[in-house]
Design an enzyme around this catalytic site. Sequence first.
Site, PDB file in Angstrom:
ATOM      1  N   HIS A 266       5.275   6.927   6.043  1.00 58.11           N
ATOM      2  CA  HIS A 266       6.174   8.043   5.760  1.00 58.11           C
ATOM      3  C   HIS A 266       5.436   9.140   5.011  1.00 58.11           C
ATOM      4  CE1 HIS A 266       6.420   5.019   2.540  1.00 58.11           C
ATOM      5  NE2 HIS A 266       6.751   5.987   1.703  1.00 58.11           N
ATOM      6  N   ARG A 277      12.861  19.996  -4.071  1.00 58.78           N
ATOM      7  CA  ARG A 277      13.276  18.639  -3.716  1.00 58.78           C
ATOM      8  C   ARG A 277      12.948  17.704  -4.869  1.00 58.78           C
ATOM      9  NH1 ARG A 277      11.701  13.783  -1.081  1.00 58.78           N
ATOM     10  NH2 ARG A 277      13.353  13.021   0.297  1.00 58.78           N
TER      11      ARG A 277
END
Length: 325
Positions: A266, A277
């Site tokens: 990932h 974020r």
Amino acid sequence: MVVLSQPVLDNFAHFETCKPTGEINIIPAVDLSDYSNAKKLILEACKEFGFFKVTNHGVSMEFLDRLESEVVEFFKLPQQEKEKSGPPSPFGYGNKKIGPNGDVGWVEYLLLSTDSKSICPGISDTLWCLVNEYVCAVRKMVCEVLEMIAEELKIGSNNKDVLSKLIKNEKSDSCFRVNHYPPCPDNNHHQILQPLLMNGQDLIGFGEHTDPQIISVVKSNNTSGLQICLKDGTWVAVPPDPTSFFFIVGDSLQVMTNGRFRSVKHRVLAGDSVKSRVSMIYFGGPPLSEKITPLPSILEEGEVSLYKEFTWSEYKNAAGGDKVG
């Protein structure tokens, strides 16, 4: 283990995607309140994706909002104030350099021990108390999921804590990290970023990697960026869901299941020029002396181990220690 990114340009890591990316809407959603069905879904997800999200987890959104608010306030502090909590040794505040290869991303982070007795300089008492409460809640959730896995794999018929006991162990080598991906800069820095984006290259928030631990749990705000790699090598975006927790199978669990589970690769892209974020990751690791090898009870007759036995300490050191994730 962290995969070395492409060379960097003016401190911005970037790479070309090998296959088209898109948003995926097939991420398995597991309702923890439905025990029987949850076990089946978790097992299927670990085999196919190495990744799933859980709902009805019992952790209040009010508490999660309070923690996120405190985290945001920490990262708003002046740089010199944040750096009082670092550099990581291995715990503390860090900026950009994360992996053992000097992986550079558009990110700053706070890496903390899950030992409630540990204290990190520069962290407010309020934030520290909230982190400890969060870790306790997530650890409980992780153990519940691992016990479901043991039951469904039929490796824990008489000992369903065969996996969870490694996390419950007081010597468990777990840790907690908070990542903050600031909005991509415009103005002056935008002149550097624009050619990368126009050429089909993406700004890395955190380079592609797998997690070396047993299992990881991610909680993020409502900002996109997380991507997982499917079996065919396609990168797909994971739609943000601030109300759920995302589980990631780690290298150690892949070994312990003799490859039945998939340790998923990932990454995080930092392409949003407006919103930052924030993600919080709990890394569930075994004790340092624990031998990582396929569980004898999982091996079928005539099945041989696909992996050479190693201790978690040996693998952790090879993977770059606590900076990996």
